[in-house]
Design a protein around this motif. Sequence first.
Motif, PDB file in Angstrom:
ATOM      1  N   THR A   1     -26.480  15.096 -81.497  1.00  0.00           N
ATOM      2  CA  THR A   1     -25.808  14.285 -80.476  1.00  0.00           C
ATOM      3  C   THR A   1     -24.505  14.997 -80.149  1.00  0.00           C
ATOM      4  OG1 THR A   1     -26.585  12.367 -81.717  1.00  0.00           O
ATOM      5  CG2 THR A   1     -25.085  11.938 -79.895  1.00  0.00           C
ATOM      6  N   MET A   2     -24.027  14.794 -78.961  1.00  0.00           N
ATOM      7  CA  MET A   2     -22.721  15.358 -78.605  1.00  0.00           C
ATOM      8  C   MET A   2     -22.207  14.623 -77.382  1.00  0.00           C
ATOM      9  SD  MET A   2     -24.148  19.037 -77.312  1.00  0.00           S
ATOM     10  CE  MET A   2     -25.783  19.112 -76.619  1.00  0.00           C
ATOM     11  N   TRP A   3     -20.905  14.621 -77.229  1.00  0.00           N
ATOM     12  CA  TRP A   3     -20.312  14.002 -76.037  1.00  0.00           C
ATOM     13  C   TRP A   3     -18.995  14.690 -75.728  1.00  0.00           C
ATOM     14  CZ3 TRP A   3     -20.925  11.374 -80.718  1.00  0.00           C
ATOM     15  CH2 TRP A   3     -19.747  11.099 -81.426  1.00  0.00           C
ATOM     16  N   ALA A   4     -18.456  14.365 -74.573  1.00  0.00           N
ATOM     17  CA  ALA A   4     -17.197  14.984 -74.151  1.00  0.00           C
ATOM     18  C   ALA A   4     -16.292  13.935 -73.533  1.00  0.00           C
ATOM     19  CB  ALA A   4     -17.465  16.105 -73.151  1.00  0.00           C
ATOM     20  N   GLY A   5     -15.023  14.123 -73.739  1.00  0.00           N
ATOM     21  CA  GLY A   5     -13.988  13.292 -73.110  1.00  0.00           C
ATOM     22  C   GLY A   5     -12.818  14.190 -72.760  1.00  0.00           C
ATOM     23  N   HIS A   6     -11.632  13.613 -72.696  1.00  0.00           N
ATOM     24  CA  HIS A   6     -10.442  14.420 -72.418  1.00  0.00           C
ATOM     25  C   HIS A   6      -9.326  14.061 -73.389  1.00  0.00           C
ATOM     26  CE1 HIS A   6     -12.289  13.456 -68.424  1.00  0.00           C
ATOM     27  NE2 HIS A   6     -12.056  14.718 -68.142  1.00  0.00           N
ATOM     28  N   TYR A   7      -8.453  15.015 -73.640  1.00  0.00           N
ATOM     29  CA  TYR A   7      -7.101  14.709 -74.078  1.00  0.00           C
ATOM     30  C   TYR A   7      -6.284  14.586 -72.800  1.00  0.00           C
ATOM     31  CZ  TYR A   7      -7.575  16.078 -79.065  1.00  0.00           C
ATOM     32  OH  TYR A   7      -7.907  16.176 -80.397  1.00  0.00           O
ATOM     33  N   ASP A   8      -5.377  13.635 -72.764  1.00  0.00           N
ATOM     34  CA  ASP A   8      -4.418  13.566 -71.663  1.00  0.00           C
ATOM     35  C   ASP A   8      -3.147  14.241 -72.168  1.00  0.00           C
ATOM     36  OD1 ASP A   8      -3.361  12.761 -69.175  1.00  0.00           O
ATOM     37  OD2 ASP A   8      -2.373  11.065 -70.132  1.00  0.00           O
ATOM     38  N   MET A   9      -3.032  15.536 -71.854  1.00  0.00           N
ATOM     39  CA  MET A   9      -2.023  16.381 -72.488  1.00  0.00           C
ATOM     40  C   MET A   9      -0.657  16.256 -71.830  1.00  0.00           C
ATOM     41  SD  MET A   9      -3.805  18.127 -74.744  1.00  0.00           S
ATOM     42  CE  MET A   9      -2.796  19.556 -75.132  1.00  0.00           C
ATOM     43  N   ASN A  10       0.375  16.204 -72.642  1.00  0.00           N
ATOM     44  CA  ASN A  10       1.721  16.504 -72.166  1.00  0.00           C
ATOM     45  C   ASN A  10       1.954  17.961 -72.532  1.00  0.00           C
ATOM     46  OD1 ASN A  10       4.412  17.108 -72.058  1.00  0.00           O
ATOM     47  ND2 ASN A  10       5.115  15.185 -72.933  1.00  0.00           N
ATOM     48  N   PRO A  11       1.879  18.872 -71.552  1.00  0.00           N
ATOM     49  CA  PRO A  11       1.898  20.298 -71.887  1.00  0.00           C
ATOM     50  C   PRO A  11       3.250  20.767 -72.407  1.00  0.00           C
ATOM     51  CG  PRO A  11       1.943  20.005 -69.510  1.00  0.00           C
ATOM     52  CD  PRO A  11       1.761  18.637 -70.105  1.00  0.00           C
ATOM     53  N   ILE A  12       4.266  19.930 -72.295  1.00  0.00           N
ATOM     54  CA  ILE A  12       5.599  20.366 -72.715  1.00  0.00           C
ATOM     55  C   ILE A  12       5.808  20.129 -74.198  1.00  0.00           C
ATOM     56  CG2 ILE A  12       8.070  20.065 -72.348  1.00  0.00           C
ATOM     57  CD1 ILE A  12       7.417  19.315 -69.483  1.00  0.00           C
ATOM     58  N   ASP A  13       5.590  18.924 -74.664  1.00  0.00           N
ATOM     59  CA  ASP A  13       5.870  18.682 -76.073  1.00  0.00           C
ATOM     60  C   ASP A  13       4.833  17.812 -76.783  1.00  0.00           C
ATOM     61  OD1 ASP A  13       6.404  16.128 -75.207  1.00  0.00           O
ATOM     62  OD2 ASP A  13       8.565  16.331 -75.325  1.00  0.00           O
ATOM     63  N   GLY A  14       3.738  17.497 -76.096  1.00  0.00           N
ATOM     64  CA  GLY A  14       2.682  16.733 -76.757  1.00  0.00           C
ATOM     65  C   GLY A  14       3.034  15.282 -77.043  1.00  0.00           C
ATOM     66  N   GLN A  15       4.173  14.830 -76.573  1.00  0.00           N
ATOM     67  CA  GLN A  15       4.565  13.435 -76.799  1.00  0.00           C
ATOM     68  C   GLN A  15       4.132  12.567 -75.623  1.00  0.00           C
ATOM     69  OE1 GLN A  15       5.517  12.058 -79.371  1.00  0.00           O
ATOM     70  NE2 GLN A  15       6.377  13.675 -80.653  1.00  0.00           N
ATOM     71  N   PRO A  16       3.961  11.270 -75.871  1.00  0.00           N
ATOM     72  CA  PRO A  16       3.656  10.367 -74.761  1.00  0.00           C
ATOM     73  C   PRO A  16       4.750  10.423 -73.690  1.00  0.00           C
ATOM     74  CG  PRO A  16       3.503   9.221 -76.883  1.00  0.00           C
ATOM     75  CD  PRO A  16       4.045  10.576 -77.161  1.00  0.00           C
ATOM     76  N   VAL A  17       4.343  10.139 -72.476  1.00  0.00           N
ATOM     77  CA  VAL A  17       5.270  10.116 -71.338  1.00  0.00           C
ATOM     78  C   VAL A  17       5.273   8.680 -70.812  1.00  0.00           C
ATOM     79  CG1 VAL A  17       5.693  11.029 -69.024  1.00  0.00           C
ATOM     80  CG2 VAL A  17       4.722  12.512 -70.781  1.00  0.00           C
ATOM     81  N   ILE A  18       6.420   8.029 -70.882  1.00  0.00           N
ATOM     82  CA  ILE A  18       6.505   6.605 -70.540  1.00  0.00           C
ATOM     83  C   ILE A  18       7.692   6.420 -69.606  1.00  0.00           C
ATOM     84  CG2 ILE A  18       6.665   4.264 -71.490  1.00  0.00           C
ATOM     85  CD1 ILE A  18       5.793   5.514 -74.225  1.00  0.00           C
TER      86      ILE A  18
END
Lengths: 393, 393
Positions: free
Chosen positions: A312-329
Amino acid sequence: MDKNPGPGMGDTSKSAAMFRVFFSSKINVLITKSSVEFYEYVERSLGWDLGMRYLGYLFLVDSEEFERLKPALDAAEKLGGSYSIVEREELKRQGFKVDVSRDEEARAMGIPDIEAGIYVPRAGTLDPDSLVRFYEVSFKSLGGEAIYNTYVKRIVLGPKKPLDIPGEPFAWQDIEAKGVETDSGYIEARNIVVAAGAWTRRLLEPIGIDPIVNPKKRQIFVIRANTDELSALLHTKGYNDLGVIPFTILPRRVYIKPEVRERSFWVGLSDDLGRPYALEEDPKPEESFYRYSIYPVLSKYLPQFTGASPNTMWAGHYDMNPIDGQPVIFKVGNIMVAAGTSGSGIMKADSIGRIASAVALEIDEAELFGGIRIRTEVFGLNRKDIERERIIL
Amino acid sequence: MDKNPGPGMGDTSKSAAMFRVFFSSKINVLITKSSVEFYEYVERSLGWDLGMRYLGYLFLVDSEEFERLKPALDAAEKLGGSYSIVEREELKRQGFKVDVSRDEEARAMGIPDIEAGIYVPRAGTLDPDSLVRFYEVSFKSLGGEAIYNTYVKRIVLGPKKPLDIPGEPFAWQDIEAKGVETDSGYIEARNIVVAAGAWTRRLLEPIGIDPIVNPKKRQIFVIRANTDELSALLHTKGYNDLGVIPFTILPRRVYIKPEVRERSFWVGLSDDLGRPYALEEDPKPEESFYRYSIYPVLSKYLPQFTGASPNTMWAGHYDMNPIDGQPVIFKVGNIMVAAGTSGSGIMKADSIGRIASAVALEIDEAELFGGIRIRTEVFGLNRKDIERERIIL
C-alpha cells in the motif's frame, strides 16, 4: 468548511503522525511540549483515546553527523530533553548493518557507516483522525458549525465601505474579505480563517497575499512484516514498553515507523532538492520513488527488507515554511491564516490553535496549555532580524 | 542567458526607474547610497551617460500619515537623509487640491485632505537601458559572454557523483545543478546564477527551492501634457534644477512621474490586497485599472487631469519579497540566486551585484562601492529572528 467529507481528511490523515519533545530550540520545545501534554490530558483526564503510543525516536547517524549534532543534543538536554546513545554493537545485535561500507555497492552509493544511535524516549505517534475528531467535537460544543464536501474556489474581496459601483473594490478603497465562492455557491463571511494546509498558497496568492508557505509532496510506503526477519525487527525489544522498534531514521533520512497492529512498517523519506514545490489536488504516490530513492538505502542498513516492496502507499504534502520550518500565523484585515506546519503539524497542533486564536483576537501573547505564554509575533509574517523600513512608497 | 534580445529588456525596461537615498532603515540607506554614488561615479568619472536626473520625491500625506511618519523622518535624517516640508498653501499654488473633502464625491470615496508635502531632494530617475548596457559592457570586458533570445525552460539537476544509472539523481545522492534546458537545447553549467527577477520562482520551485520572492503585476500609464494646465503642472518650479514637478506620490499611493522630453506624465499605483501574486509571461496593462483605480484619485487631487486618458501604457512585475521588501541573495550548492528587488531594484542594483558576487564566492562580507562592508547573511534565506532548530528530522 472543508472539501473533504470530514475533518482532517486531507494531508493530516496521510501523515505518519509522529511527535517528539526533543529539540535544540526553545520555541520548538515550548510548542511541542505543551501540545503533547495537552494530548496526554485529553487521554488521561477527559478519557478520549487519541491512540498515543510512546515508540521513541531512534536517529542513526554517521560519525560526521554525530559530531555536528553533539552541541545540539546538549542544547536539547538543557531544555529538558532526554536521550541516550545506542552503541554500534547493540545496533548490530538488533539487526542493523552499521558497517555498510564493507559492501561494494553501498560504497559506490556513498552511504556512510553508522557511528551511533541517538534514542529519544519522549516521542511517539498518535491517531490523527481521533485527534481532529476531538477538536471537532469541542468546536461543535462551543456552538461551531462545520460544512464538509464544500470546495472553496476563491476568497472574494470587497470594499469595507461599498459604494455599489460595478467593479468594486478599487485600489483606493479599504479592502477586506467578504466571503468565499464554493462549488455549492457563495457564502458570506465576516471573518475568514484559512487553515488549509497545502492549499493555503492556492487560496491566498490570487487575492494578493503571499503566505510564505509552499507545499511539497510527501509519500508513505507500507511494507508488510511478512518474513521472520522483518517480524523480528518489528518486535525489537529494549526501547519502549511496547516492545517494538522505535520510529527509526537511517542516514540519508529514510525513516521506518512500526505499525504493530497492521504487522507492517511505514517507510518514507523527506526529499528536498529535486522535489518540486507544488500542490497536487489529489497527490499520487510514486512507486519508483520507493524503488530507487528509498529501497537502496533501506536494504543496505536493514537487509531484512531485501526484496520487500510496498503493498500500500499514499501521498500527501508537507505545507513547508521554507525559511525556518515554523508555523506561520498572521492576520491581514479580516483574513486570518495559520499554516506552514512543515511536517510537524500534529506535534504542534494544539499550540498552533491557541496562538491562532490569540492572533484572531489581536492579543499579543498566547497562553499555551500548561500556562506558558508566548508572543504571537514570533509566528507572524514579519519575524525578521532585519530592520523594518518605515518609509515605504 | 536571457529570453530577450538584449540585457534588461524584461521588467527592468518597464520600470519607472526611480531612486532615492532617503530611508528610515540603515540597511536601505547603505545599499541605495552606495549604488547611487556608483552611478554618479559612472557618469562623472567614466563619462557614461546614465541619464540621471534629480527630480526629487514629493510625498503628499494626510494628517494621520504625517503623524505616523514623523519618527521615521527623524530616523532618516539621523542617517544623513534630508527633506523639507511643503506647506499646504504652497501646494495649492502649485495646483494641488489639498482640501478634497469639500468635494462630495471625494468624501464618498473616503480620500483624505492633504496635510503636507514631504520633499526629498536626493532622489530622481535614470535611464535603465543605459545602466544595464554599462554593466553588460563591463561584464564583457572581463571576458563574460551573454546569450540572448534564449529561454531557459528548466534547471537540470544531477548527482554530484554520477553512477550512470537511469533515473539519477536519487534522493540519497548529493544533488547539484548540471545545466539548463533552453528552447535552443541543453547548456551544461558548473554554476548557475539565477538573476531572473519575476521568473525566479518559476525557475526554482520545480527543482525544490522556494526563493521566497513572488511576482506582482505593475503598470504604467502615460498621459500627454497636452493642455495648458497639465503643461504648467509638468513645469512646476521651485523643487529642482530641472524646473519640473518632482516624482509625486498622492495619498492612496497614486504616483506621477514627469517625463519632460516626452511632454508627458507617467502615472502608476502599486496595489496590494486584491492584486494577485502571479507571473505573466507577457503582462498586459489594464486600462480599467487606470480608469477606476487611479483616475478617480488622480483627478481629485490634480483636477488638471480631468478627462485625461493614457495614450500609451505597459505592464511588468515587481519581484516582491513579501516579508521585508529586501533583496534575497543566497546560494544552494552550485545554484546562486539574487532576486526580490520588490520595486527598488534599480536604486539598489549595484549593491545587490556586489553582495551577490560575495555570496557566490562564499565571502561573509561584501564590500560596497565606497568601501562600506556589509554581512551577506542579512540578505540570505535564513535572516530570521527566530532561533534556528538544529535537530531536524
